[in-house]
Write a protein that holds these residues in place. Sequence first.
Motif, short mmCIF file in Angstrom:
data_model
loop_
_atom_site.label_atom_id
_atom_site.label_comp_id
_atom_site.label_asym_id
_atom_site.label_seq_id
_atom_site.Cartn_x
_atom_site.Cartn_y
_atom_site.Cartn_z
N VAL A 1 43.89 -51.75 -37.73
CA VAL A 1 42.77 -50.88 -37.38
C VAL A 1 41.79 -51.64 -36.51
CG1 VAL A 1 40.91 -49.45 -38.26
CG2 VAL A 1 43.06 -49.60 -39.51
N ALA A 2 41.51 -51.12 -35.33
CA ALA A 2 40.57 -51.78 -34.42
C ALA A 2 39.15 -51.29 -34.63
CB ALA A 2 41.00 -51.56 -32.97
N VAL A 3 39.00 -50.12 -35.26
CA VAL A 3 37.68 -49.52 -35.41
C VAL A 3 37.41 -49.28 -36.89
CG1 VAL A 3 36.23 -47.54 -34.85
CG2 VAL A 3 37.83 -48.43 -33.14
N ALA A 4 36.30 -49.81 -37.38
CA ALA A 4 35.92 -49.58 -38.78
C ALA A 4 35.34 -48.18 -38.92
CB ALA A 4 34.89 -50.62 -39.21
N PRO A 5 35.50 -47.56 -40.08
CA PRO A 5 34.89 -46.25 -40.28
C PRO A 5 33.38 -46.37 -40.35
CG PRO A 5 35.79 -47.09 -42.33
CD PRO A 5 36.23 -48.04 -41.26
N PRO A 6 32.67 -45.29 -40.04
CA PRO A 6 31.21 -45.35 -40.14
C PRO A 6 30.76 -45.46 -41.59
CG PRO A 6 31.95 -43.12 -39.68
CD PRO A 6 33.16 -43.98 -39.58
N VAL A 7 29.60 -46.05 -41.78
CA VAL A 7 29.03 -46.11 -43.11
C VAL A 7 28.74 -44.69 -43.58
CG1 VAL A 7 26.67 -46.34 -42.23
CG2 VAL A 7 27.23 -47.20 -44.50
N CYS A 8 28.91 -44.44 -44.85
CA CYS A 8 28.69 -43.08 -45.36
C CYS A 8 27.21 -42.87 -45.67
CB CYS A 8 29.55 -42.80 -46.58
SG CYS A 8 29.11 -43.74 -48.04
N ALA A 9 26.80 -41.61 -45.66
CA ALA A 9 25.39 -41.27 -45.85
C ALA A 9 24.89 -41.69 -47.23
CB ALA A 9 25.19 -39.77 -45.66
N ASP A 10 25.75 -41.64 -48.25
CA ASP A 10 25.32 -42.04 -49.60
C ASP A 10 24.99 -43.53 -49.66
OD1 ASP A 10 25.47 -39.52 -50.66
OD2 ASP A 10 27.49 -39.75 -51.48
N THR A 11 25.74 -44.35 -48.94
CA THR A 11 25.44 -45.77 -48.88
C THR A 11 24.09 -46.01 -48.25
OG1 THR A 11 27.79 -46.33 -48.76
CG2 THR A 11 26.24 -48.00 -47.99
N PHE A 12 23.82 -45.27 -47.18
CA PHE A 12 22.53 -45.37 -46.51
C PHE A 12 21.40 -44.95 -47.45
CE2 PHE A 12 19.60 -43.10 -43.32
CZ PHE A 12 18.77 -44.19 -43.23
N ARG A 13 21.59 -43.87 -48.18
CA ARG A 13 20.56 -43.38 -49.11
C ARG A 13 20.27 -44.41 -50.19
NH1 ARG A 13 23.75 -38.55 -48.56
NH2 ARG A 13 22.64 -37.00 -47.30
N ARG A 14 21.31 -45.02 -50.73
CA ARG A 14 21.10 -46.02 -51.79
C ARG A 14 20.36 -47.24 -51.27
NH1 ARG A 14 26.47 -44.45 -53.22
NH2 ARG A 14 27.31 -46.24 -52.08
N SER A 15 20.71 -47.69 -50.08
CA SER A 15 20.04 -48.87 -49.52
C SER A 15 18.58 -48.57 -49.21
CB SER A 15 20.75 -49.33 -48.24
OG SER A 15 20.59 -48.40 -47.18
N LEU A 16 18.29 -47.37 -48.73
CA LEU A 16 16.91 -46.98 -48.43
C LEU A 16 16.09 -46.88 -49.72
CD1 LEU A 16 14.74 -46.04 -46.44
CD2 LEU A 16 15.66 -43.72 -46.66
N ARG A 17 16.69 -46.32 -50.75
CA ARG A 17 16.00 -46.21 -52.03
C ARG A 17 15.66 -47.60 -52.59
NH1 ARG A 17 15.26 -42.91 -56.49
NH2 ARG A 17 15.36 -43.98 -58.50
N ALA A 18 16.64 -48.50 -52.56
CA ALA A 18 16.42 -49.85 -53.08
C ALA A 18 15.34 -50.58 -52.29
CB ALA A 18 17.73 -50.64 -53.05
N ALA A 19 15.37 -50.44 -50.96
CA ALA A 19 14.37 -51.11 -50.13
C ALA A 19 12.98 -50.55 -50.37
CB ALA A 19 14.75 -50.98 -48.66
N SER A 20 12.88 -49.24 -50.54
CA SER A 20 11.56 -48.63 -50.77
C SER A 20 10.99 -49.04 -52.12
CB SER A 20 11.65 -47.11 -50.65
OG SER A 20 12.50 -46.55 -51.64
N LEU A 21 11.83 -49.13 -53.11
CA LEU A 21 11.35 -49.57 -54.43
C LEU A 21 10.87 -51.02 -54.38
CD1 LEU A 21 14.04 -47.95 -56.77
CD2 LEU A 21 11.63 -47.32 -56.59
N ALA A 22 11.47 -51.80 -53.49
CA ALA A 22 11.11 -53.21 -53.40
C ALA A 22 9.91 -53.47 -52.50
CB ALA A 22 12.31 -54.02 -52.89
N HIS A 23 9.74 -52.66 -51.45
CA HIS A 23 8.77 -53.02 -50.40
C HIS A 23 7.72 -51.96 -50.09
CE1 HIS A 23 11.31 -56.45 -49.62
NE2 HIS A 23 12.34 -55.69 -49.32
N LEU A 24 7.90 -50.74 -50.56
CA LEU A 24 6.95 -49.68 -50.21
C LEU A 24 5.80 -49.65 -51.22
CD1 LEU A 24 6.30 -47.34 -48.29
CD2 LEU A 24 7.63 -45.84 -49.80
N LYS A 25 4.60 -49.80 -50.73
CA LYS A 25 3.41 -49.78 -51.58
C LYS A 25 2.57 -48.55 -51.25
CE LYS A 25 4.83 -53.85 -52.79
NZ LYS A 25 5.60 -54.02 -54.04
#
Length: 207
Positions: A148-172
Amino acid sequence: ESPVDAFNRPRHRGDFGLRIPPSRAEMTAFFAAWRQELGSARKYPVAVRNYVMAKTAYISGVRATELCLVRLGDLHWDNGQWGRFLVQGKGARGSGPREREAFMFAEGRELLWWYIEEVRGLFPDDALDPYAALFPSERLPAALGAEVAVAPPVCADTFRRSLRAASLAHLKGTVTVLFPHLLRHACATHNYESGMPLWDVQVLLGH
């Protein structure tokens, strides 16, 4: 029920709550703190990918599902003043996806250029393929492996989880948890507060 009028009330059903985004100052501080942490991340390319996705969503107002499907060949640096990128937008009244241009603006252009030049090539696929995902998964499909020369795109759920974790850590502030659609609300709100006409805000969001 709509606090405005019956004509503009949402047609779908669900548990509705006020989606008030963080202030512009809070969002600026959030992204600054997140970026400062990137250098110590265990998986640096993945951490940067998640950060760039979130900030691009905030700057451009695109939906999570739209952002995940953007390919490298969809970036058009010379379109408009700062460049634009193609997304498969949501059609009106169930008409199916429709391609539209999303706006980079100056900040988004600088961010995406840095990501392409410094980070995108660290993923295990061909970063020169125009059909490759702008934001790929961190690994190739196990069943096909090196073929496979092309990786699949990241899924939306992965993006949501990373955003949630970052906001809990850094959003005041009052809002402490972010999800992708709230970034879209923040984009619209902050541009309108800065003087962008409502019609232009609609165009920005693809409405």
